[in-house]
Design a protein around this motif. Structure first.
Motif, PDB file in Angstrom:
ATOM      1  N   CYS A 196       0.771  -1.191  -0.054  1.00  0.00           N
ATOM      2  CA  CYS A 196      -0.008   0.035   0.065  1.00  0.00           C
ATOM      3  C   CYS A 196       0.888   1.274  -0.109  1.00  0.00           C
ATOM      4  N   CYS A 234       0.577   3.358   3.213  1.00  0.00           N
ATOM      5  CA  CYS A 234       1.313   2.700   4.284  1.00  0.00           C
ATOM      6  C   CYS A 234       2.997   2.883   3.965  1.00  0.00           C
ATOM      7  N   HIS A 262      -3.946   0.754   8.639  1.00  0.00           N
ATOM      8  CA  HIS A 262      -4.404   0.396   7.188  1.00  0.00           C
ATOM      9  C   HIS A 262      -5.939  -0.063   7.237  1.00  0.00           C
ATOM     10  N   HIS A 304      -6.512   3.064   0.679  1.00  0.00           N
ATOM     11  CA  HIS A 304      -6.294   3.130   1.926  1.00  0.00           C
ATOM     12  C   HIS A 304      -6.965   4.555   2.367  1.00  0.00           C
TER      13      HIS A 304
HETATM   14 ZN    ZN Z   1      -2.537   1.285   3.805  1.00  0.00          ZN
END
Ligand code: ZN
Ligand code: 5GP
Length: 151
Positions: A7, A10, A49, A100
């Motif tokens: 991600c 992230c 997340h 996200h």
């Molecule tokens: Zn994420």
């Protein structure tokens, strides 16, 4: 479903890719959008997340919306904006590109070129009544929602 490892937000949270950070606390970060609708366009991102608003813990959402409020106020004042749009997309067809959860803060200026628009559909009284029934119907609790839908 994308993994936390892959991600992009992230990765920003972990510091693996750079961002122009504007705010950070224990639970939330905010940084400049890399491809802004207007200069000063910020993204408020919970560090934990989750993909959509429905997947996100209430406590996380509460923290993120308070940061969104405060940063929106700062953005408006510091950039002398006329107003701000808060945009939050969920799902591909709602325009969510990054899986996200995040809140957009978009400062607005007179005669800017930002378009946040949708066409309206016609609904007569019957159709509105049917929709009201559908959205308030009792006894059909879905697995995810543990609240009382008659709020
Ligand atoms: Zn994420
Ligand atoms: P969405 O369409 O998912 O609501 O919005 C995703 C936003 O993230 C877009 O406005 C896009 O410009 C921004 N974005 C995507 N990748 C990056 C990135 O690597 N860094 C930053 N700062 N913004 C990003």
């Amino acid at each position: 479903m994308i993994s936390e490892q892959e991600c992009i937000f992230c990765k920003i949270v972990r510091g693996e890719i750079p961002s122009k950070k504007i705010y950070e606390d224990h639970d939330v970060i905010a940084f400049l959008d890399i491809n802004p609708a207007n200069p000063g366009h910020c993204l408020v991102v919970p560090k934990k997340h989750s993909e959509t608003i429905s997947d996100t813990d209430d406590e996380v959402l509460e923290k993120a919306i308070v940061v969104t409020k405060k940063l929106a106020t700062v953005v408006k004042e510091k950039l002398n904006a006329d107003g701000v749009n808060i945009v939050q997309n969920n799902g591909r067809h709602a325009g969510q590109l990054v899986s996200h959860i995040h809140f957009h803060i978009i400062p607005r200026f007179p005669d800017d070129k930002v378009l946040i628009t949708y066409q309206r559909v016609q609904m007569d009284e019957n159709a509105l009544n049917e929709m009201q029934k559908k959205l308030t119907e009792e006894g059909k609790k879905e697995s995810r929602s543990d609240w009382d839908m008659r709020f």
